[in-house]
Design a protein around this motif. Structure first.
Motif, PDB file in Angstrom:
ATOM      1  N   SER A  65      -4.551   2.610 -12.081  1.00 35.30           N
ATOM      2  CA  SER A  65      -4.994   0.655 -12.469  1.00 35.30           C
ATOM      3  C   SER A  65      -4.076   0.438 -12.393  1.00 35.30           C
ATOM      4  O   SER A  65      -3.352   1.197 -12.535  1.00 35.30           O
ATOM      5  N   GLU A  66      -3.602  -0.712 -13.103  1.00 33.23           N
ATOM      6  CA  GLU A  66      -2.601  -1.337 -13.001  1.00 33.23           C
ATOM      7  C   GLU A  66      -1.844  -2.897 -13.950  1.00 33.23           C
ATOM      8  O   GLU A  66      -3.419  -3.174 -14.497  1.00 33.23           O
ATOM      9  N   GLN A  81       5.517  -4.202 -13.248  1.00 32.75           N
ATOM     10  CA  GLN A  81       4.518  -3.543 -13.925  1.00 32.75           C
ATOM     11  C   GLN A  81       5.071  -2.196 -13.914  1.00 32.75           C
ATOM     12  O   GLN A  81       5.735  -1.639 -14.105  1.00 32.75           O
ATOM     13  N   GLU A 101       4.972  -5.783  -5.235  1.00 32.87           N
ATOM     14  CA  GLU A 101       3.837  -5.521  -6.625  1.00 32.87           C
ATOM     15  C   GLU A 101       2.663  -4.234  -6.246  1.00 32.87           C
ATOM     16  O   GLU A 101       2.577  -4.256  -4.677  1.00 32.87           O
ATOM     17  N   ASN A 103      -1.067  -2.761  -5.818  1.00 31.38           N
ATOM     18  CA  ASN A 103      -2.447  -2.696  -6.237  1.00 31.38           C
ATOM     19  C   ASN A 103      -3.313  -1.205  -6.904  1.00 31.38           C
ATOM     20  O   ASN A 103      -2.506   0.160  -6.373  1.00 31.38           O
ATOM     21  N   THR A 106      -3.135   1.773  -4.057  1.00 24.66           N
ATOM     22  CA  THR A 106      -2.037   1.942  -3.079  1.00 24.66           C
ATOM     23  C   THR A 106      -1.425   3.422  -3.854  1.00 24.66           C
ATOM     24  O   THR A 106      -0.924   3.170  -4.181  1.00 24.66           O
TER      25      THR A 106
END
Length: 128
Positions: A65-66, A81, A101, A103, A106
């Motif tokens: 999760s991010e 982030q 970034e 997701n 990743t």
């Protein structure tokens, strides 16, 4: 390094910080049930046993999760982030570095530690 049932933890927070600053991710593994945690604990979060051993964690994992911090705490520049990274046996919260970034899904690698007031946190970057 096991605590062998006494009140001395197998991995103190100071030990964990030293490992992280040296570029190594470590956690604890319960001798009784095999549960692995990414940060120091005095007892297993699954079974409550106090027989814990230091466990080397992989430096590569997958973003579980991010989120993006747009209003950072004092001492940090934002936005940035953060992500919960699945390391296989356990998950760990870390900051995402670099310009890309990430997701969910990743693949990332722990490349450094970010520190504020002597408190480090793992820094992950996307794997090309």
């Amino acid at each position: 390094m096991s605590s062998e049932g006494d009140d001395v933890p197998a991995l103190t927070y100071a030990d964990w910080r030293a490992y992280l600053k040296a570029g190594d991710l470590v956690g604890l593994e319960c001798e009784s049930c095999g549960n692995v945690t990414a940060t120091p604990k005095r007892a297993c979060v699954e079974c409550g046993d106090r027989n814990l051993d230091t466990h080397t964690l992989p430096n590569v994992g997958v973003v579980h999760s991010e989120t993006t911090i747009t209003v950072p705490p004092v001492g940090f520049e934002g936005p940035y982030q953060v992500a919960v990274v699945d390391l296989g046996d356990t998950k760990i919260l870390g900051r995402i570095g670099g310009d890309e970034e990430v997701n969910i899904g990743t693949t990332v690698e722990c490349t450094d530690a970010v520190e504020l007031d002597g408190m480090p946190a793992p820094m992950f970057e996307p794997v090309e």
